[in-house]
Design a protein around this motif. Sequence first.
Motif, PDB file in Angstrom:
ATOM      1  N   GLY A  90      49.510  65.464  42.890  1.00 55.61           N
ATOM      2  CA  GLY A  90      49.193  66.858  42.651  1.00 55.61           C
ATOM      3  C   GLY A  90      50.428  67.741  42.640  1.00 55.61           C
ATOM      4  N   MET A  91      50.351  68.818  41.823  1.00 46.85           N
ATOM      5  CA  MET A  91      51.432  69.808  41.805  1.00 46.85           C
ATOM      6  C   MET A  91      50.907  71.186  42.210  1.00 46.85           C
ATOM      7  N   THR A  92      49.913  71.694  41.473  1.00 47.49           N
ATOM      8  CA  THR A  92      49.307  72.963  41.884  1.00 47.49           C
ATOM      9  C   THR A  92      47.933  73.140  41.254  1.00 47.49           C
ATOM     10  N   SER A  93      47.085  73.889  41.932  1.00 43.72           N
ATOM     11  CA  SER A  93      45.838  74.345  41.334  1.00 43.72           C
ATOM     12  C   SER A  93      46.148  75.579  40.494  1.00 43.72           C
ATOM     13  N   LEU A  94      45.405  75.751  39.413  1.00 41.20           N
ATOM     14  CA  LEU A  94      45.722  76.830  38.485  1.00 41.20           C
ATOM     15  C   LEU A  94      44.635  77.897  38.414  1.00 41.20           C
ATOM     16  N   ALA A 151      55.096  69.142  48.092  1.00 38.34           N
ATOM     17  CA  ALA A 151      54.689  69.470  49.458  1.00 38.34           C
ATOM     18  C   ALA A 151      55.836  70.114  50.233  1.00 38.34           C
ATOM     19  N   LYS A 152      57.048  69.628  50.014  1.00 41.23           N
ATOM     20  CA  LYS A 152      58.217  70.186  50.696  1.00 41.23           C
ATOM     21  C   LYS A 152      58.399  71.658  50.344  1.00 41.23           C
ATOM     22  N   TYR A 153      58.249  71.992  49.077  1.00 41.73           N
ATOM     23  CA  TYR A 153      58.387  73.393  48.662  1.00 41.73           C
ATOM     24  C   TYR A 153      57.311  74.256  49.297  1.00 41.73           C
ATOM     25  N   TYR A 154      56.054  73.769  49.288  1.00 36.00           N
ATOM     26  CA  TYR A 154      54.968  74.553  49.867  1.00 36.00           C
ATOM     27  C   TYR A 154      55.194  74.779  51.373  1.00 36.00           C
ATOM     28  N   GLU A 155      55.627  73.758  52.052  1.00 37.69           N
ATOM     29  CA  GLU A 155      55.862  73.892  53.496  1.00 37.69           C
ATOM     30  C   GLU A 155      56.939  74.930  53.776  1.00 37.69           C
ATOM     31  N   GLU A 156      57.978  74.951  52.962  1.00 37.81           N
ATOM     32  CA  GLU A 156      59.028  75.952  53.119  1.00 37.81           C
ATOM     33  C   GLU A 156      58.506  77.368  52.868  1.00 37.81           C
ATOM     34  N   GLU A 157      57.479  77.478  52.034  1.00 37.42           N
ATOM     35  CA  GLU A 157      56.894  78.779  51.718  1.00 37.42           C
ATOM     36  C   GLU A 157      55.745  79.132  52.652  1.00 37.42           C
ATOM     37  N   GLY A 158      55.500  78.286  53.633  1.00 37.77           N
ATOM     38  CA  GLY A 158      54.457  78.570  54.625  1.00 37.77           C
ATOM     39  C   GLY A 158      53.054  78.243  54.169  1.00 37.77           C
ATOM     40  N   GLU A 212      62.079  63.232  44.265  1.00 37.36           N
ATOM     41  CA  GLU A 212      61.593  64.309  45.133  1.00 37.36           C
ATOM     42  C   GLU A 212      62.319  65.620  44.877  1.00 37.36           C
ATOM     43  N   ASP A 213      63.646  65.574  44.744  1.00 32.39           N
ATOM     44  CA  ASP A 213      64.412  66.802  44.527  1.00 32.39           C
ATOM     45  C   ASP A 213      64.023  67.466  43.208  1.00 32.39           C
ATOM     46  N   THR A 214      63.789  66.658  42.184  1.00 35.68           N
ATOM     47  CA  THR A 214      63.419  67.217  40.883  1.00 35.68           C
ATOM     48  C   THR A 214      62.041  67.863  40.952  1.00 35.68           C
ATOM     49  N   ALA A 215      61.092  67.211  41.599  1.00 29.46           N
ATOM     50  CA  ALA A 215      59.754  67.784  41.749  1.00 29.46           C
ATOM     51  C   ALA A 215      59.812  69.086  42.535  1.00 29.46           C
ATOM     52  N   TYR A 216      60.653  69.117  43.557  1.00 29.90           N
ATOM     53  CA  TYR A 216      60.837  70.344  44.342  1.00 29.90           C
ATOM     54  C   TYR A 216      61.370  71.461  43.443  1.00 29.90           C
ATOM     55  N   ASN A 217      62.402  71.162  42.671  1.00 32.59           N
ATOM     56  CA  ASN A 217      62.998  72.170  41.788  1.00 32.59           C
ATOM     57  C   ASN A 217      61.996  72.666  40.749  1.00 32.59           C
TER      58      ASN A 217
END
Length: 338
Positions: free
Chosen positions: A127-131, A327-334, A282-287
């Motif tokens: 998964g990436m995001t719900s739209l 998931a890493k990006y979302y966690e950083e954004e709370g 992982e880094d690319t998906a985060y970016n």
Amino acid sequence: MKNLKLTSFLFIILLLAACGSAQDEGAEDNGDGESSGGGGVDLTLGTGGTSGTYYPLGVAMAQQIFADVEGVSGASAVSTGASVANAQEMGEGNYQLALIQNDIAYYAVNGETLDDFEGSTVDNMAGMTSLYPEDVQLVTTKDSDIESIEDLEGKNVAVGDQGSGAEANASQVLEAAGITYDDITAEFLGFGDASQGMQNGTIDAAFIVAGAPTSAIQELGANQDIRVISLEDELIESLTSEYSYYTERTISADEYGDYGQEEDITTVAVMAILVIDSEIPEDTAYNMTKALFENQPELEAAHARGADMTLETATEGMSIDLHPGVAKYYEEEGISVE
């Protein structure tokens, strides 16, 4: 003199070969595991038909958001048969991203329910995001005698592309209403072809599963007044009870008010989600995830439903596991990822 010339010639050949070898080695690895000869991941994003909502959003993602992300060498969006086709192509490694219904994503990952995935799974989908909510819209022309789902019996009904998510939804809605394909003439058409069929009189009604307003319905309404039919409360309750991914939804009449719609529409909806190949670094998906949310206005400019994508709702209706980089990006954004 001849020996000198021959020696010089051989020296030049060896020098060029050495330079070429050094360049080849540099192209193979620049120290971070990616090729320096273009480098990064080449993305193909599966969308849907050009008259649906997936296509304009997917084009905006590929051309205006992902193409310039660090770790991505290029990105393109392709028109497809939508959810089921996208899942299958991703499983075969042909797509690295896809827009897809949350129910179809669940079936694909778990190998359940649909014949297309029964006994087999798509193992590389994350998964990436719900739209946004995808509304099940049963549309006909205003001058037809179809005023309820029961009136479809004996009619030519477009149920979506063969094997598409829309076709799966149409089949489930009809079954819940006690109608089978034997009771209608089922036409397996995409949204644009279904709209054209109603314009020329070969199709009586069509199931269109997409965010409202949907361009295929607007195109039909530009030529003749439309009627989008509400589902009865009992039918909605039956669908939401049997299928956990359906939610009740009300579409304001204003969405199609310019095309003859007079009443609000009660129906069910699934969630449109963006999925990503789990093998992307992982880094690319985060970016990519960071770029997606930082450039959200590009999606809104492409289609009104782009405004529905927010960090706060990024995991709502997400039916499969998130990519670790996402998931890493979302966690950083709370944002909770549990």
